[in-house]
Enzyme design. Structure first.
Site, PDB file in Angstrom:
ATOM      1  N   ARG A   1       0.830  -1.221   0.000  1.00  0.00           N
ATOM      2  CA  ARG A   1       0.000   0.000   0.000  1.00  0.00           C
ATOM      3  C   ARG A   1       0.862   1.267   0.000  1.00  0.00           C
ATOM      4  NH1 ARG A   1      -2.923  -3.632  -0.874  1.00  0.00           N
ATOM      5  NH2 ARG A   1      -5.045  -3.974  -0.130  1.00  0.00           N
TER       6      ARG A   1
ATOM      7  N   SER B   1     -10.802  -0.645   2.731  1.00  0.00           N
ATOM      8  CA  SER B   1     -10.107  -0.796   4.021  1.00  0.00           C
ATOM      9  C   SER B   1      -9.678   0.581   4.484  1.00  0.00           C
ATOM     10  CB  SER B   1      -8.848  -1.652   3.868  1.00  0.00           C
ATOM     11  OG  SER B   1      -9.158  -2.954   3.492  1.00  0.00           O
TER      12      SER B   1
ATOM     13  N   GLU C   1      -5.073   3.843   5.753  1.00  0.00           N
ATOM     14  CA  GLU C   1      -4.801   3.678   4.318  1.00  0.00           C
ATOM     15  C   GLU C   1      -5.469   4.820   3.565  1.00  0.00           C
ATOM     16  OE1 GLU C   1      -5.710  -0.152   2.278  1.00  0.00           O
ATOM     17  OE2 GLU C   1      -6.631   1.128   0.759  1.00  0.00           O
TER      18      GLU C   1
HETATM   19  P1  FAD Z   1      -8.266   8.544  -5.457  1.00  0.00           P
HETATM   20  O1  FAD Z   1      -8.962   8.031  -4.262  1.00  0.00           O
HETATM   21  O2  FAD Z   1      -8.929   9.615  -6.229  1.00  0.00           O
HETATM   22  O3  FAD Z   1      -6.808   9.038  -5.053  1.00  0.00           O
HETATM   23  C1  FAD Z   1      -5.966   8.227  -4.266  1.00  0.00           C
HETATM   24  C2  FAD Z   1      -4.568   8.868  -4.222  1.00  0.00           C
HETATM   25  O4  FAD Z   1      -3.965   8.804  -5.509  1.00  0.00           O
HETATM   26  C3  FAD Z   1      -4.598  10.360  -3.862  1.00  0.00           C
HETATM   27  O5  FAD Z   1      -3.434  10.661  -3.133  1.00  0.00           O
HETATM   28  C4  FAD Z   1      -4.531  11.051  -5.212  1.00  0.00           C
HETATM   29  O6  FAD Z   1      -3.960  12.354  -5.129  1.00  0.00           O
HETATM   30  C5  FAD Z   1      -3.626  10.113  -5.986  1.00  0.00           C
HETATM   31  N1  FAD Z   1      -3.889  10.109  -7.438  1.00  0.00           N
HETATM   32  C6  FAD Z   1      -5.023   9.667  -8.056  1.00  0.00           C
HETATM   33  N2  FAD Z   1      -4.869   9.768  -9.394  1.00  0.00           N
HETATM   34  C7  FAD Z   1      -3.637  10.292  -9.610  1.00  0.00           C
HETATM   35  C8  FAD Z   1      -2.915  10.654 -10.789  1.00  0.00           C
HETATM   36  N3  FAD Z   1      -3.402  10.475 -12.021  1.00  0.00           N
HETATM   37  N4  FAD Z   1      -1.679  11.188 -10.627  1.00  0.00           N
HETATM   38  C9  FAD Z   1      -1.139  11.345  -9.395  1.00  0.00           C
HETATM   39  N5  FAD Z   1      -1.767  11.032  -8.253  1.00  0.00           N
HETATM   40  C10 FAD Z   1      -3.000  10.515  -8.370  1.00  0.00           C
HETATM   41  N6  FAD Z   1      -7.463  -0.655  -2.646  1.00  0.00           N
HETATM   42  C11 FAD Z   1      -6.649  -1.741  -2.759  1.00  0.00           C
HETATM   43  O7  FAD Z   1      -5.427  -1.585  -2.882  1.00  0.00           O
HETATM   44  N7  FAD Z   1      -7.143  -2.998  -2.750  1.00  0.00           N
HETATM   45  C12 FAD Z   1      -8.467  -3.249  -2.613  1.00  0.00           C
HETATM   46  O8  FAD Z   1      -8.890  -4.404  -2.607  1.00  0.00           O
HETATM   47  C13 FAD Z   1      -9.355  -2.127  -2.491  1.00  0.00           C
HETATM   48  N8  FAD Z   1     -10.678  -2.321  -2.326  1.00  0.00           N
HETATM   49  C14 FAD Z   1     -11.512  -1.247  -2.182  1.00  0.00           C
HETATM   50  C15 FAD Z   1     -12.874  -1.470  -2.017  1.00  0.00           C
HETATM   51  C16 FAD Z   1     -13.762  -0.401  -1.895  1.00  0.00           C
HETATM   52  C17 FAD Z   1     -15.233  -0.661  -1.696  1.00  0.00           C
HETATM   53  C18 FAD Z   1     -13.251   0.928  -1.958  1.00  0.00           C
HETATM   54  C19 FAD Z   1     -14.194   2.102  -1.856  1.00  0.00           C
HETATM   55  C20 FAD Z   1     -11.888   1.160  -2.104  1.00  0.00           C
HETATM   56  C21 FAD Z   1     -10.999   0.080  -2.214  1.00  0.00           C
HETATM   57  N9  FAD Z   1      -9.618   0.259  -2.355  1.00  0.00           N
HETATM   58  C22 FAD Z   1      -8.795  -0.831  -2.503  1.00  0.00           C
HETATM   59  C23 FAD Z   1      -9.029   1.613  -2.323  1.00  0.00           C
HETATM   60  C24 FAD Z   1      -9.045   2.298  -3.706  1.00  0.00           C
HETATM   61  O9  FAD Z   1      -9.958   1.672  -4.568  1.00  0.00           O
HETATM   62  C25 FAD Z   1      -7.669   2.314  -4.358  1.00  0.00           C
HETATM   63  O10 FAD Z   1      -6.747   2.977  -3.537  1.00  0.00           O
HETATM   64  C26 FAD Z   1      -7.692   2.998  -5.734  1.00  0.00           C
HETATM   65  O11 FAD Z   1      -6.483   2.778  -6.411  1.00  0.00           O
HETATM   66  C27 FAD Z   1      -7.930   4.487  -5.632  1.00  0.00           C
HETATM   67  O12 FAD Z   1      -8.161   4.959  -6.931  1.00  0.00           O
HETATM   68  P2  FAD Z   1      -8.867   6.336  -7.206  1.00  0.00           P
HETATM   69  O13 FAD Z   1      -8.782   6.607  -8.667  1.00  0.00           O
HETATM   70  O14 FAD Z   1     -10.217   6.345  -6.619  1.00  0.00           O
HETATM   71  O15 FAD Z   1      -7.899   7.340  -6.418  1.00  0.00           O
HETATM   72  N1  EPU Z   2     -10.975 -10.413   9.930  1.00  0.00           N
HETATM   73  C1  EPU Z   2     -11.718 -10.464  11.085  1.00  0.00           C
HETATM   74  N2  EPU Z   2     -12.773  -9.610  11.213  1.00  0.00           N
HETATM   75  C2  EPU Z   2     -13.100  -8.716  10.253  1.00  0.00           C
HETATM   76  C3  EPU Z   2     -12.329  -8.647   9.085  1.00  0.00           C
HETATM   77  C4  EPU Z   2     -11.255  -9.516   8.955  1.00  0.00           C
HETATM   78  O1  EPU Z   2     -11.459 -11.267  11.975  1.00  0.00           O
HETATM   79  O2  EPU Z   2     -14.073  -7.974  10.446  1.00  0.00           O
HETATM   80  C5  EPU Z   2      -9.859 -11.376   9.770  1.00  0.00           C
HETATM   81  C6  EPU Z   2     -10.350 -12.717   9.237  1.00  0.00           C
HETATM   82  O3  EPU Z   2      -9.641 -13.731   9.883  1.00  0.00           O
HETATM   83  C7  EPU Z   2      -9.958 -12.678   7.775  1.00  0.00           C
HETATM   84  C8  EPU Z   2      -8.692 -11.834   7.812  1.00  0.00           C
HETATM   85  O4  EPU Z   2      -8.927 -10.887   8.853  1.00  0.00           O
HETATM   86  O5  EPU Z   2      -9.692 -13.945   7.284  1.00  0.00           O
HETATM   87  C9  EPU Z   2      -8.384 -11.130   6.508  1.00  0.00           C
HETATM   88  O6  EPU Z   2      -9.566 -10.467   6.052  1.00  0.00           O
HETATM   89  P1  EPU Z   2      -9.775 -10.183   4.486  1.00  0.00           P
HETATM   90  O7  EPU Z   2      -9.465 -11.389   3.669  1.00  0.00           O
HETATM   91  O8  EPU Z   2     -11.112  -9.558   4.323  1.00  0.00           O
HETATM   92  O9  EPU Z   2      -8.643  -9.170   4.152  1.00  0.00           O
HETATM   93  P2  EPU Z   2      -8.164  -7.865   4.882  1.00  0.00           P
HETATM   94  O10 EPU Z   2      -6.793  -8.105   5.398  1.00  0.00           O
HETATM   95  O11 EPU Z   2      -9.160  -7.364   5.836  1.00  0.00           O
HETATM   96  C10 EPU Z   2      -6.941  -6.961   2.766  1.00  0.00           C
HETATM   97  C11 EPU Z   2      -6.846  -5.659   2.033  1.00  0.00           C
HETATM   98  C12 EPU Z   2      -8.039  -5.480   1.104  1.00  0.00           C
HETATM   99  C13 EPU Z   2      -8.034  -6.609   0.082  1.00  0.00           C
HETATM  100  C14 EPU Z   2      -8.114  -7.944   0.832  1.00  0.00           C
HETATM  101  C15 EPU Z   2      -7.945  -9.118  -0.094  1.00  0.00           C
HETATM  102  C16 EPU Z   2      -5.577  -4.150   3.402  1.00  0.00           C
HETATM  103  C17 EPU Z   2      -5.589  -2.963   4.302  1.00  0.00           C
HETATM  104  N3  EPU Z   2      -6.762  -4.564   2.961  1.00  0.00           N
HETATM  105  O12 EPU Z   2      -8.087  -6.878   3.619  1.00  0.00           O
HETATM  106  O13 EPU Z   2      -7.859  -4.254   0.404  1.00  0.00           O
HETATM  107  O14 EPU Z   2      -9.110  -6.498  -0.808  1.00  0.00           O
HETATM  108  O15 EPU Z   2      -7.045  -8.023   1.821  1.00  0.00           O
HETATM  109  O16 EPU Z   2      -6.621  -9.154  -0.552  1.00  0.00           O
HETATM  110  O17 EPU Z   2      -4.510  -4.669   3.095  1.00  0.00           O
HETATM  111  C18 EPU Z   2      -8.315  -1.926   0.482  1.00  0.00           C
HETATM  112  O18 EPU Z   2      -7.091  -1.757   0.507  1.00  0.00           O
HETATM  113  O19 EPU Z   2      -9.130  -0.977   0.467  1.00  0.00           O
HETATM  114  C19 EPU Z   2      -8.843  -3.291   0.482  1.00  0.00           C
HETATM  115  C20 EPU Z   2     -10.143  -3.565   0.508  1.00  0.00           C
END
Ligand code: FAD
Ligand code: EPU
Length: 343
Positions: free
Chosen positions: A167, A241, A337
């Site tokens: 991240r 997250s 994050e």
């Molecule tokens: P923004 O939120 O608009 O910006 C994020 C950052 O990037 C800011 O600092 C912004 O200034 C910068 N930025 C954006 N575009 C540019 C550009 N073109 N040039 C320079 N800087 C830029 N993230 C994960 O890693 N894994 C996940 O599984 C995941 N699951 C998610 C689930 C949900 C429901 C939600 C709401 C979010 C999740 N995220 C996850 C977080 C998010 O989707 C990612 O961080 C994504 O890459 C953000 O993209 P964005 O275009 O919305 O960026």
């Molecule tokens: N868990 C709990 N309670 C909860 C949630 C999680 O006990 O309410 C425990 C469970 O044991 C579960 C484990 O945590 O098995 C891991 O949970 P999960 O697989 O949902 O993954 P996470 O670690 O919570 C991370 C990323 C997600 C990504 C998933 C899958 C981070 C901060 N988050 O979540 O990324 O989608 O793994 O790879 O690393 C994001 O960054 O926005 C994001 C959604």
């Protein structure tokens, strides 16, 4: 210089997945590389009060942003080179990430399946090195094309120089506000090799009786697992997250494990351990709870959700309460994050 459209007192409500009703003094969308050049030569950003906004899925706005929000919206996906089975695919920063992943699978360019259905745009994918289900953007990014905001110079930065980590990248660290990303080049493969390393994913495939998934089946299964625990931004506001999973050394992990035998953690190749922050937050009793108009998602304690028109301040208050509580309980300080964008 061509006139760029500048929107004044612009509502950001539809531009952040938390659904926070914030406004920006100015909002400029960039629809082509030429518009990046126009903006950077215009002097509009010279006061330093700007924020680059992709899909707004990792940000928390305060009520008012007193500056210019720049929204990269340039599209385009193309194959720019091929070496054996390797495909070099370039995508504009404004491409919607999930659509980009889908279209690569349709074209037979593989490697992004585990990253299916992540909200946001291509331009943000290198910023925090998006990751999910056993894969990170750094595994597939080849090069990041960007402009230096201070002088408008174009840079092509190799993946190896981006400082990618969990991240994290230099774009989130020392290069913050220095570069605006225009395009990203990915190194994909015309031969599909599934990555089934994430337990929840391999279990979900087994439950569907799929032992050798196609790329489409893998991406669909990732999307289904995500649906089962993450809120869909169209229905419930969130930034995914909210906190990072903390990484601790073996000694600290052993101490925690002795005190909390059921603590959830994943060993890393470095010998360190990544702790599941969601488990710690749940253990502190936060799962499903609310504080004002913001709450902790009932299916995933790592996700803070907008219950009903919450403000950025309310999100910060809840985040701080959780951080303090987890620190008191476990001696671990959680890092956010999500990014707070203050006025
Ligand atoms: P923004 O939120 O608009 O910006 C994020 C950052 O990037 C800011 O600092 C912004 O200034 C910068 N930025 C954006 N575009 C540019 C550009 N073109 N040039 C320079 N800087 C830029 N993230 C994960 O890693 N894994 C996940 O599984 C995941 N699951 C998610 C689930 C949900 C429901 C939600 C709401 C979010 C999740 N995220 C996850 C977080 C998010 O989707 C990612 O961080 C994504 O890459 C953000 O993209 P964005 O275009 O919305 O960026
Ligand atoms: N868990 C709990 N309670 C909860 C949630 C999680 O006990 O309410 C425990 C469970 O044991 C579960 C484990 O945590 O098995 C891991 O949970 P999960 O697989 O949902 O993954 P996470 O670690 O919570 C991370 C990323 C997600 C990504 C998933 C899958 C981070 C901060 N988050 O979540 O990324 O989608 O793994 O790879 O690393 C994001 O960054 O926005 C994001 C959604």
């Amino acid at each position: 210089m061509k006139e760029l459209e500048v929107y004044k007192d612009f509502s950001l409500k539809g531009y952040n997945t938390f659904g926070i009703d914030a406004r920006a003094d100015r909002f400029i969308a960039l629809r082509s590389t030429d518009e990046y050049v126009d903006l950077l030569s215009s002097g509009v950003l010279d006061d330093g009060r700007f924020f680059i906004l992709g899909g707004g899925s990792n940000v928390v706005f305060s009520d008012k942003y007193q500056g210019t929000v720049v929204h990269p919206a340039n599209k385009g996906v193309s194959l720019i080179g091929q070496e054996g089975s390797r495909c070099f695919v370039e995508a504009g920063a404004g491409e919607v990430w999930a659509d980009f992943v889908d279209s690569c699978i349709s074209q037979g360019w593989y490697g992004l399946e585990n990253l299916a259905a992540i909200p946001g745009c291509v331009g943000a994918s290198p910023v925090q090195n998006v990751g999910a289900y056993g894969k990170e953007a750094k595994d597939v990014i080849w090069r990041v094309d960007c402009f230096d905001i201070a002088n408008g110079a174009e840079h092509w930065i190799d993946a190896a120089d981006c400082g990618f980590d969990y991240r994290w990248s230099n774009f989130k660290g020392e290069w913050k506000n220095r570069f605006i990303i225009d395009r990203v080049v990915f190194r994909l493969d015309s031969a599909f090799t599934p990555n089934l390393s994430y337990k929840a994913l391999s279990e979900a495939l087994a439950a569907r009786n799929i032992s050798q998934p196609t790329a489409r089946q893998l991406a669909d299964t990732v999307a289904a697992v995500r649906d089962s625990k993450l809120p869909n931004p169209q229905d419930i506001g969130s930034a995914g997250s909210f906190f990072k999973n903390p990484i601790v050394g073996k000694t600290q992990f052993d101490e925690l494990k002795a005190k909390y035998p059921d603590i959830v953690a994943f060993p890393l190749p470095t010998g360190d351990f990544k702790l599941a922050a969601g488990w710690m937050i749940e253990r502190c009793g936060w799962k499903g709870r609310s504080m004002g108009r913001v709450g902790v998602y009932e299916k995933q304690a790592l996700v803070l959700v907008n219950r009903n028109g919450c403000s950025g301040q309310e999100v910060r208050r809840l985040a701080n309460a959780i951080i303090a509580n987890v620190e008191t309980h476990f001696g671990i300080r959680l890092d956010c994050e999500a990014i707070f964008v203050d006025g």
